[in-house]
Design a protein around this motif. Structure first.
Motif, short mmCIF file in Angstrom:
data_model
loop_
_atom_site.label_atom_id
_atom_site.label_comp_id
_atom_site.label_asym_id
_atom_site.label_seq_id
_atom_site.Cartn_x
_atom_site.Cartn_y
_atom_site.Cartn_z
N PRO A 209 28.59 1.77 -10.59
CA PRO A 209 29.20 0.44 -10.48
C PRO A 209 29.53 0.08 -9.03
CG PRO A 209 30.11 1.61 -12.35
CD PRO A 209 29.25 2.60 -11.62
N VAL A 210 29.14 -1.11 -8.63
CA VAL A 210 29.28 -1.50 -7.23
C VAL A 210 30.73 -1.53 -6.77
CG1 VAL A 210 27.12 -2.79 -7.13
CG2 VAL A 210 29.21 -3.93 -7.92
N CYS A 211 31.67 -1.71 -7.70
CA CYS A 211 33.09 -1.72 -7.30
C CYS A 211 33.51 -0.38 -6.71
CB CYS A 211 33.97 -2.09 -8.49
SG CYS A 211 33.81 -0.97 -9.92
N LEU A 212 32.79 0.70 -7.03
CA LEU A 212 33.13 2.02 -6.50
C LEU A 212 32.76 2.16 -5.03
CD1 LEU A 212 32.09 4.33 -9.47
CD2 LEU A 212 34.34 3.34 -8.97
N TYR A 213 31.91 1.26 -4.53
CA TYR A 213 31.57 1.27 -3.12
C TYR A 213 32.56 0.47 -2.28
CZ TYR A 213 26.95 3.17 -4.29
OH TYR A 213 25.92 3.96 -4.73
N ARG A 214 33.50 -0.18 -2.94
CA ARG A 214 34.47 -1.03 -2.24
C ARG A 214 35.87 -0.54 -2.56
NH1 ARG A 214 30.41 -5.18 -4.69
NH2 ARG A 214 29.44 -6.12 -2.87
N HIS A 215 36.75 -0.51 -1.58
CA HIS A 215 38.08 0.02 -1.79
C HIS A 215 39.19 -0.97 -1.44
CE1 HIS A 215 36.33 3.98 -2.52
NE2 HIS A 215 35.55 3.75 -1.47
N GLU A 216 38.87 -2.01 -0.70
CA GLU A 216 39.89 -2.99 -0.32
C GLU A 216 40.10 -4.02 -1.42
OE1 GLU A 216 41.60 -2.51 2.42
OE2 GLU A 216 40.35 -0.75 2.77
N VAL A 217 39.05 -4.29 -2.18
CA VAL A 217 39.13 -5.22 -3.30
C VAL A 217 38.27 -4.67 -4.43
CG1 VAL A 217 39.50 -7.28 -1.87
CG2 VAL A 217 37.17 -6.60 -2.48
N ALA A 218 38.50 -5.19 -5.64
CA ALA A 218 37.64 -4.86 -6.77
C ALA A 218 36.60 -5.97 -6.87
CB ALA A 218 38.46 -4.76 -8.05
N GLU A 219 35.42 -5.72 -6.31
CA GLU A 219 34.36 -6.72 -6.30
C GLU A 219 33.15 -6.19 -7.07
OE1 GLU A 219 31.40 -9.20 -3.28
OE2 GLU A 219 33.19 -8.21 -2.47
N PHE A 220 32.53 -7.06 -7.88
CA PHE A 220 31.48 -6.64 -8.79
C PHE A 220 30.12 -7.28 -8.49
CE2 PHE A 220 35.55 -6.02 -10.74
CZ PHE A 220 35.44 -4.77 -11.33
N ASN A 221 30.03 -8.01 -7.39
CA ASN A 221 28.76 -8.59 -6.98
C ASN A 221 27.84 -7.51 -6.43
OD1 ASN A 221 29.69 -11.21 -7.59
ND2 ASN A 221 30.68 -11.36 -5.59
N PRO A 222 26.52 -7.73 -6.44
CA PRO A 222 25.60 -6.73 -5.87
C PRO A 222 26.00 -6.33 -4.46
CG PRO A 222 24.37 -8.40 -7.05
CD PRO A 222 25.80 -8.87 -7.03
N PHE A 223 25.80 -5.06 -4.14
CA PHE A 223 26.17 -4.50 -2.84
C PHE A 223 24.90 -4.33 -2.01
CE2 PHE A 223 27.30 -1.56 0.40
CZ PHE A 223 28.66 -1.68 0.60
N PHE A 224 24.84 -5.01 -0.86
CA PHE A 224 23.68 -4.97 0.02
C PHE A 224 23.97 -4.03 1.19
CE2 PHE A 224 23.08 -8.66 -2.47
CZ PHE A 224 21.77 -9.09 -2.37
N ASP A 225 23.26 -2.92 1.24
CA ASP A 225 23.37 -2.01 2.37
C ASP A 225 22.14 -2.22 3.26
OD1 ASP A 225 23.35 0.13 4.18
OD2 ASP A 225 24.39 1.45 2.77
N ARG A 226 22.32 -3.02 4.28
CA ARG A 226 21.17 -3.41 5.11
C ARG A 226 20.73 -2.28 6.04
NH1 ARG A 226 23.87 -7.81 3.58
NH2 ARG A 226 22.61 -9.65 3.06
N ASN A 227 21.62 -1.36 6.35
CA ASN A 227 21.23 -0.23 7.19
C ASN A 227 20.32 0.75 6.45
OD1 ASN A 227 22.76 -1.08 9.44
ND2 ASN A 227 24.62 -0.18 8.58
N LYS A 228 20.59 0.96 5.19
CA LYS A 228 19.79 1.91 4.41
C LYS A 228 18.71 1.23 3.57
CE LYS A 228 23.19 5.61 4.14
NZ LYS A 228 23.87 6.61 3.28
N ASN A 229 18.73 -0.11 3.51
CA ASN A 229 17.76 -0.88 2.73
C ASN A 229 17.91 -0.59 1.24
OD1 ASN A 229 15.88 -2.92 2.76
ND2 ASN A 229 14.14 -1.62 3.28
N ILE A 230 19.16 -0.66 0.76
CA ILE A 230 19.49 -0.41 -0.65
C ILE A 230 20.28 -1.59 -1.19
CG2 ILE A 230 20.86 1.02 -2.22
CD1 ILE A 230 20.36 3.37 -0.33
N ILE A 231 19.94 -2.03 -2.39
CA ILE A 231 20.76 -3.01 -3.11
C ILE A 231 21.22 -2.35 -4.40
CG2 ILE A 231 20.94 -5.31 -4.10
CD1 ILE A 231 18.55 -6.17 -2.45
N SER A 232 22.55 -2.27 -4.58
CA SER A 232 23.13 -1.73 -5.81
C SER A 232 23.57 -2.89 -6.68
CB SER A 232 24.32 -0.83 -5.49
OG SER A 232 23.91 0.29 -4.73
N ILE A 233 23.17 -2.87 -7.97
CA ILE A 233 23.37 -4.06 -8.79
C ILE A 233 24.21 -3.84 -10.04
CG2 ILE A 233 21.24 -5.11 -7.96
CD1 ILE A 233 19.95 -4.43 -10.65
#
Length: 377
Positions: A209-233
């Motif tokens: 779940p993308v919210c686990l990549y975020r710690h300042e807020v609980a956000e559920f939108n896709p996570f774009f990691d442009r450095n690694k070229n990964i989209i978590s959905i």
């Protein structure tokens, strides 16, 4: 045992690709999010695993996906939960029977159903209450659900399309050399973004779940990691009380991450905020990967609330009492973030729940506590 199988798609330029993952038995969410994305015969749809379980309508969802898969523009990938249930149902080993019996005992209570129980209900079999009853019911389920189990057993684990690679959980090193090997490394790659390297092509993954990549807020939108070229959905559909089902929209298989957009559906009622609220940044974010707590004695913080200490950070916090549960003999707290977003009077928000803590709302895919008044739209 599922093995890694790759499929390569030749998609014409300018043809959209839609990608969803982690539906978890929420067929109505899938229909809604595809409607919002405007899915049609001129699009390619990729369902990126975890079709079933942890939701109320596993069998209905699976059959709907099977019908979609009959279309040449729909491509379904196996997820770890799909594979796991296939193994539990298909194996006669005592430990598998025990695991299946334990799972179905909690599935109905926690998520409203399971694939196995859905089959049982359809056949008029009562819910098994013991390992022996589970083993007897399984023999009938294997025959009755032959088409569905066969479908799950034949799903690929990786789909490649131009500049994009779709996989349920992630790609380990030297993944191109793993065809025919056991599929678990690509079906269950926890915390993929933080444990992986970078990729030449954009990797679209669910599972975590993308919210686990975020710690300042609980956000559920896709996570774009442009450095690694990964989209978590994985938007936490069925797993998080404030989760959503995301649908990635890729305008061209030969395009880049920068051109990608998304839509989502969470099923929460729309409300209008009557009162304004100032932003208050999060002091703590408790996530299921680190959620051990202890109750603190002393004065009650209020009806329906409990005072806790988060064991790892030693942070004292107050949460709704129904956020507490036990696992492995340890007291734990459901995902909780004390973030308060800015809300302006008259704004539209989504209402997740109302309780002793106030209202848990969402706006633009982000959850927040809100202490003002709400009225229906």
């Amino acid at each position: 045992m599922l093995t890694i199988k790759r499929v390569s798609l030749d998609i014409p330029r300018g043809r959209r690709i839609l990608a969803v993952s982690d539906i978890h038995g929420h067929v109505h969410f899938l229909k809604k999010v595809l409607e919002r994305a405007g899915f049609c015969k001129d699009d390619e749809l990729i369902i990126d695993g975890d079709i079933i379980e942890k939701g109320p309508y596993s069998l209905e969802t699976l059959r709907y996906v099977m019908e979609l898969d009959k279309k040449p523009n729909v491509h379904v990938i196996s997820g770890n939960v799909d594979s796991w249930q296939l193994e539990l149902i298909g194996s006669c080993e005592p430990e598998r029977t025990r695991a299946l019996a334990e799972f179905i005992r909690t599935a109905k209570k926690r998520w409203g159903g399971s694939l196995f129980l859905d089959f049982c209900e359809e056949m008029g079999i009562g819910h098994p209450q013991s390992e022996a009853e589970t083993a007897a019911a399984r023999e009938k389920v294997i025959v009755h659900g032959q088409a569905e189990l066969k479908f799950l057993s034949e799903l690929p684990s990786i789909v490649e399309a131009g500049n994009f690679i779709f996989v349920h959980s992630g790609l380990p090193e030297r993944w191109e050399e793993m065809d025919g090997q056991e599929a678990t490394p690509v079906l269950k790659f926890d915390d993929f973004r933080n444990r992986s390297g970078s990729f030449d092509r954009c990797v679209v993954a669910g599972h975590w779940p993308v919210c686990l990549y975020r710690h300042e807020v609980a956000e559920f939108n896709p996570f774009f990691d442009r450095n690694k070229n990964i989209i978590s959905i994985d938007g936490g559909c069925g797993l998080k009380r404030d989760g959503q089902l995301n649908c990635l929209i890729i305008p061209d298989a030969e395009g880049t991450m920068e051109e990608v957009s998304w839509t989502s559906y969470g099923g929460f009622p729309e409300m209008t905020a009557v009162d304004s609220q100032q932003e208050r940044k999060a002091r703590i974010s408790v996530q299921y990967t680190d959620n051990r707590v202890e109750l603190l004695p002393g004065q009650s913080p209020g009806a329906g609330l409990v005072r806790l200490r988060h064991l790892t950070t030693d942070t004292v916090l107050v949460v709704p009492e129904d956020y507490l549960y036990e696992r492995d003999g340890t007291l734990r707290c459901d995902d909780f973030c004390d973030y308060h977003m800015e809300v302006k009077a008259g704004e539209r928000v989504e209402l997740v729940e109302t309780g002793a803590m106030g209202s848990l709302i969402k706006k633009n895919g982000v959850s927040s506590w809100y202490h003002g008044r709400l009225k229906p739209v």
